[in-house]
Design an enzyme around this catalytic site. Sequence first.
Site, short mmCIF file in Angstrom:
data_model
loop_
_atom_site.label_atom_id
_atom_site.label_comp_id
_atom_site.label_asym_id
_atom_site.label_seq_id
_atom_site.Cartn_x
_atom_site.Cartn_y
_atom_site.Cartn_z
CG HIS A 97 -0.16 0.21 2.51
ND1 HIS A 97 0.63 -0.76 3.08
CD2 HIS A 97 -0.06 1.29 3.34
CE1 HIS A 97 1.18 -0.31 4.19
NE2 HIS A 97 0.79 0.95 4.37
CG ASP A 118 1.71 5.23 4.67
OD1 ASP A 118 1.18 4.11 4.81
OD2 ASP A 118 2.88 5.48 5.00
CG HIS A 139 5.07 1.08 2.97
ND1 HIS A 139 4.51 2.19 2.39
CD2 HIS A 139 4.50 0.99 4.19
CE1 HIS A 139 3.65 2.75 3.23
NE2 HIS A 139 3.62 2.02 4.33
NE ARG A 191 2.55 6.47 9.09
CZ ARG A 191 1.51 6.00 8.42
NH1 ARG A 191 1.48 4.72 8.06
NH2 ARG A 191 0.51 6.78 8.11
C1 SIN Z 1 3.16 1.25 7.88
O1 SIN Z 1 2.63 0.79 6.88
O2 SIN Z 1 3.11 2.45 8.16
C2 SIN Z 1 3.91 0.34 8.84
C3 SIN Z 1 5.10 -0.27 8.22
C4 SIN Z 1 5.83 -1.18 9.17
O3 SIN Z 1 5.42 -1.36 10.32
O4 SIN Z 1 6.84 -1.75 8.77
#
Ligand code: SIN
Length: 281
Positions: A108, A110, A256, A272
Site C-alpha cells: 500500500h 499511506d 511498502h 510514525r
Molecule cells: C506502515 O505501513 O506504516 C507500517 C510499516 C511497518 O510497520 O513496517
Amino acid sequence: MQLQTVQVKPLSESGFFAEITGADLRRIDDEAQFEAIKAAHLAHGVIVVRDQKLTPKEQIAFSKRFGPLAIHVLEEQLLDGYPEILQVSNKTKDGRYVGLPDAGRFWHTDQSYEERPALGSLLYALEIPADGSGDTWFCDMAAAYKALSPAMKTRLDGLRGMHIYNHSHEEFSLSDDQSGHLPGYDHPLVRTHLETGRKALYLGGKLLKYVVGLEEAESDALLAELYAHCDDDAFIYRHKWHQGDLVFWDNRCTMHFAQPYDSQRYTRHMHRTTVMGDRPV
Ligand code: SIN
C-alpha cells in the site's frame, strides 16, 4: 564543535533505497544536513537514516520541515500528548495495544484513501524483534512504471482507481464515526511526481477497490496484472531494521509492505509521523 558529514549510500543496484550515516536529526537548524537528506529522499525514493536518538518532539520537529503533518484517523493509536505520532506497536497497556500491531501488512501507500494522500512517512524504530524479523518491503513504483510495455502505458492513461479505507485490523474495526470521515477518493493509476517530474504507478493494495469505469472482472484483472508486474526483485528492496533507524519513504513513488513477526515472543515498537501531500495528478 566539528559536525559530521552526511554520507549517502544506495543499497540497491538500481539506486532505489539509500542509507544515510553521519546525520543527527536533532540538529533541526542544520541547513546543509537538511538539504542533503531532502535531496537523497527525492533521488532514492526511500532512505534509512541510521543511529538516531529522537524524542517524540524531535521527530515531529524534523518531520515538519517537509510540510504539515497529518493526524491519523485511528486516534486511539496516537501517542499521548503527541497526536502527530501514530504508534506502530504490539506493546500493551491496561490490556490494550498502545498502537497498531498489524499496520500495513499488504502492499500500500499511506493515506491513499484521502483527497491529499501522504507525501512521505517517517517510521522510527525504538524496539525491534530480537530475532531480526519484522522487515518492511518497499517497491519502486517509478521503476515499475518505466518497465511497463508501451501498450500498457497507453491503456493506463487517464484511468483512475478508487481508494477506500474500510478494512479491519487484527483487534478492531473503524468506528462508524471514523468511517464517516473517510468516504474514499479516486486517484490516477499513474501519477506524476510534482518535484521530480517522474511518473509512477499509484496502487493501494486492499485499499484500492476498483478501477473507475471498468466492469468488475476487467478491473480485477487489470489490477492483478499490475501487482504481478510490481512483484519483481528488480523493483523491491527488503529493509531489515536496526534499532535507531528512521526510514523515510516517498509515498508518491513507492509502495511498502510490513512483514509479520512473532508478536507473542517479540516486541516491535515504532513511531510514525506522516507528512501531508498534494492531490495526485
Ligand atoms: C506502515 O505501513 O506504516 C507500517 C510499516 C511497518 O510497520 O513496517
